[in-house]
Design an enzyme around this catalytic site. Structure first.
Site, PDB file in Angstrom:
ATOM      1  N   HIS A  53      18.435  32.421  34.962  1.00  0.00           N
ATOM      2  CA  HIS A  53      19.133  31.203  34.200  1.00  0.00           C
ATOM      3  C   HIS A  53      19.847  31.802  32.993  1.00  0.00           C
ATOM      4  O   HIS A  53      19.354  31.851  31.984  1.00  0.00           O
ATOM      5  CB  HIS A  53      18.321  30.220  33.771  1.00  0.00           C
ATOM      6  CG  HIS A  53      17.337  29.630  35.148  1.00  0.00           C
ATOM      7  ND1 HIS A  53      17.748  28.418  35.799  1.00  0.00           N
ATOM      8  CD2 HIS A  53      16.226  29.907  35.549  1.00  0.00           C
ATOM      9  CE1 HIS A  53      16.978  28.157  36.718  1.00  0.00           C
ATOM     10  NE2 HIS A  53      16.043  29.097  36.617  1.00  0.00           N
ATOM     11  N   PHE A  54      20.995  32.127  33.100  1.00  0.00           N
ATOM     12  CA  PHE A  54      22.024  32.667  32.030  1.00  0.00           C
ATOM     13  C   PHE A  54      22.613  31.580  31.295  1.00  0.00           C
ATOM     14  O   PHE A  54      23.368  32.029  30.374  1.00  0.00           O
ATOM     15  CB  PHE A  54      22.809  33.951  32.668  1.00  0.00           C
ATOM     16  CG  PHE A  54      22.226  35.255  32.801  1.00  0.00           C
ATOM     17  CD1 PHE A  54      20.914  35.314  32.576  1.00  0.00           C
ATOM     18  CD2 PHE A  54      23.011  36.163  32.910  1.00  0.00           C
ATOM     19  CE1 PHE A  54      20.491  36.677  32.645  1.00  0.00           C
ATOM     20  CE2 PHE A  54      22.414  37.419  33.276  1.00  0.00           C
ATOM     21  CZ  PHE A  54      20.987  37.797  33.136  1.00  0.00           C
ATOM     22  N   ASP A 313      13.027  34.434  37.183  1.00  0.00           N
ATOM     23  CA  ASP A 313      13.057  33.139  36.663  1.00  0.00           C
ATOM     24  C   ASP A 313      13.325  33.396  35.302  1.00  0.00           C
ATOM     25  O   ASP A 313      12.921  32.437  34.598  1.00  0.00           O
ATOM     26  CB  ASP A 313      11.719  32.326  37.010  1.00  0.00           C
ATOM     27  CG  ASP A 313      12.195  30.750  36.957  1.00  0.00           C
ATOM     28  OD1 ASP A 313      13.365  30.259  36.715  1.00  0.00           O
ATOM     29  OD2 ASP A 313      11.117  29.905  36.931  1.00  0.00           O
TER      30      ASP A 313
HETATM   31  N1  LIG Z   1      11.114  27.481  35.664  1.00  0.00           N
HETATM   32  C1  LIG Z   1      11.225  26.975  34.333  1.00  0.00           C
HETATM   33  O1  LIG Z   1      10.138  26.428  33.941  1.00  0.00           O
HETATM   34  N2  LIG Z   1      12.398  26.501  33.920  1.00  0.00           N
HETATM   35  C2  LIG Z   1      13.677  26.866  34.458  1.00  0.00           C
HETATM   36  C3  LIG Z   1      13.930  25.960  35.774  1.00  0.00           C
HETATM   37  C4  LIG Z   1      13.110  26.405  36.912  1.00  0.00           C
HETATM   38  O2  LIG Z   1      13.312  27.265  37.416  1.00  0.00           O
HETATM   39  O3  LIG Z   1      12.400  25.646  37.358  1.00  0.00           O
HETATM   40  C5  LIG Z   1      14.739  26.653  33.634  1.00  0.00           C
HETATM   41  O4  LIG Z   1      16.065  26.569  33.871  1.00  0.00           O
HETATM   42  O5  LIG Z   1      14.484  26.647  32.157  1.00  0.00           O
HETATM   43 ZN   LIG Z   2      12.370  26.721  39.565  1.00  0.00          ZN
HETATM   44 ZN   LIG Z   3      14.297  28.919  37.993  1.00  0.00          ZN
END
Ligand SMILES: NC(=O)N[C@@H](CC(=O)O)C(=O)O
Ligand SMILES: [Zn+2]
Ligand SMILES: [Zn+2]
Length: 445
Positions: A53-54, A313
């Site tokens: 998630h960038f 992630d």
């Molecule tokens: N894993 C997380 O707890 N958060 C991720 C979203 C996700 O991958 O579910 C996020 O974008 O912050």
């Molecule tokens: Zn997720």
């Molecule tokens: Zn994620």
């Protein structure tokens, strides 16, 4: 460029020549003056991290394509796949195009996933150089993109009939060899969360609580049930299903039994509820940390090959955002820079083989997501390479990392960091310095 005397993941010592961004030759001995003498060092294919998630567009105070991709490069990751819970969410053509413009600042190659919400536009997404659909949220996580069963079934069906590759290629053989759109699923079933957990309904109470309560709330059983449903819908339609961040042995086994592929994050591999007290709200993520017993069972499935790949992630949030009560803190932890170093430390200790690490971070993700130019040190593939000294472990410290968030849940652990990272033959990272932002969309060749 000639790299001499490198030890490959399987232990063979080879010279590697790079030309035009590709691996040109891998031989016991190649003529010419070496640019790099890699004697005593290991050369790995660059890691693919299919789950980051960038944060751009929308949340550039948490991360940007520049900071996130530098963090990737410094950690030996040469391809990342960005997830759609940005602002705007990547759910239609305009959202995709906006992200694609920003992603041009990336130091490493990248894929862009498209998400599913009530107002997504599948046709616009499938018309673009999309990596995969996902992560599709079966339960709310950061970004509140949770969807219901009907919409999920609809999204799976559209993947099966997308005809995306037929549109994108005139060559029938190439078409047949390519896969259709894969759907990547965040598999938790919110109906099975335990709402009796203390503080859940207290709306911000429980300020001193640690993330163990979060683990109790988002119960382990919620994963297996959601994986089973995702796999059933996927097989029914003939759509390839990939389960994101599986955190329990039950979830992994359900994915594997149903013919889905799956990934495990470094935090579910190396941390458990026993670390929740020390991590406080920094240990809150979805799915949450699990018991030490489950963590060990997950590790076993990573070791024996049931798990297809490690993906981080990478979900950075600022310290300011995390330094609040448990029920108010955002979910997610960073990880793109520490994934390979932590795994190489396992290899150094002998708990995972170098070949297993190579498969988990490079060969398997390249195969599963149909990237024939990535993932292996082989003639004709992209020269995405990582060089490291296998004995040079050092302490992981948040302040040394390049993510904007400047913290890590792995503070104080040992990691074996790369000295050199190449993307298609270009130096993007070397001994603490960065090269140029050469990243390209891997679906645009
Ligand atoms: N894993 C997380 O707890 N958060 C991720 C979203 C996700 O991958 O579910 C996020 O974008 O912050
Ligand atoms: Zn997720
Ligand atoms: Zn994620």
């Amino acid at each position: 460029m000639l790299i001499a005397n490198a030890t490959l993941p399987d232990g063979r010592e080879r010279d590697v020549r790079i030309a035009d961004g590709q691996i040109d030759a891998v031989e016991p001995s190649l003529s010419g003056e070496p640019d790099i003498d890699a004697a005593g060092k290991r050369l790995f294919p660059g890691a693919l991290d299919v789950h980051v998630h960038f944060r751009q567009p929308g949340y550039s105070h948490k991360e940007t394509w520049e900071t996130g991709s530098k963090s990737a490069a410094a950690g030996g990751v040469t391809t990342v796949v960005d997830q759609p819970n940005t602002d705007p969410a990547t759910v239609d053509g305009a959202g995709f195009d906006e992200k694609a413009d920003l992603a041009a600042a990336s130091y490493v190659d990248y894929g862009i996933n498209g998400g599913v919400t009530a107002d997504w536009d599948p046709e616009e997404l499938f018309d673009r150089p999309l990596f995969a659909l996902g992560e599709v949220f079966l339960a709310d996580s950061t970004g509140d993109m949770g969807i219901d069963a009907d919409l999920f079934a609809d999204a799976v069906a559209r993947c099966a009939t997308s005809n995306r590759n037929a549109k994108r290629s005139d060559d029938a053989a190439a078409r047949a060899a390519e896969h259709d759109v894969t759907i990547t699923v965040h598999a938790e079933d919110a109906d099975l969360f335990d709402s009796s957990v203390e503080g859940v309904d207290a709306g911000g109470a429980g300020r001193d609580a640690d993330a163990d309560l979060w683990s109790a709330f988002r119960a382990a059983e919620a994963e297996e049930a959601a994986v089973e449903r995702a796999v059933e819908v996927g097989t029914g339609q003939g759509t390839a299903v990939h389960i994101a961040h599986t955190s329990t042995p039950e979830g992994i086994d359900a994915a594997s039994a149903g013919g889905a592929t799956c990934e495990v994050t470094p935090h579910h591999l190396f941390l458990s509820r026993e670390d929740a007290d020390e991590l406080g709200t920094y240990g809150r993520m979805n799915p949450p940390l699990r018991s030490e017993e489950r963590r060990e069972a997950v590790f076993e499935r990573v070791r024996d090959g049931t798990v297809d790949m490690i993906a981080t992630d990478h979900a950075p949030h600022t310290r300011e955002e995390k330094d609040v009560g448990l029920w108010d803190a955002p979910s997610g932890v960073p990880g793109v820079e520490t994934m390979l170093p932590l795994l190489l430390e396992e290899a150094r200790q002998g708990t995972l083989s170098y070949e297993r690490v190579r498969d988990l971070i490079a060969a398997n993700p390249a195969d599963v997501f149909d990237l024939p130019n990535k993932g292996r040190i082989e003639e004709g593939r992209d020269a995405d390479l990582v060089l490291f000294d296998p004995e040079d472990a050092r302490e992981i410290r948040g302040e040394d990392l390049h993510s904007k968030c400047e913290w890590t849940p792995f503070e104080g652990r040992q990691g074996v960091f790369p000295e050199l990272t190449l993307v298609r033959g270009e130096v993007v990272y070397r001994d603490g310095e960065f090269g140029d932002a050469v990243g390209r969309n891997v679906r645009e060749r």
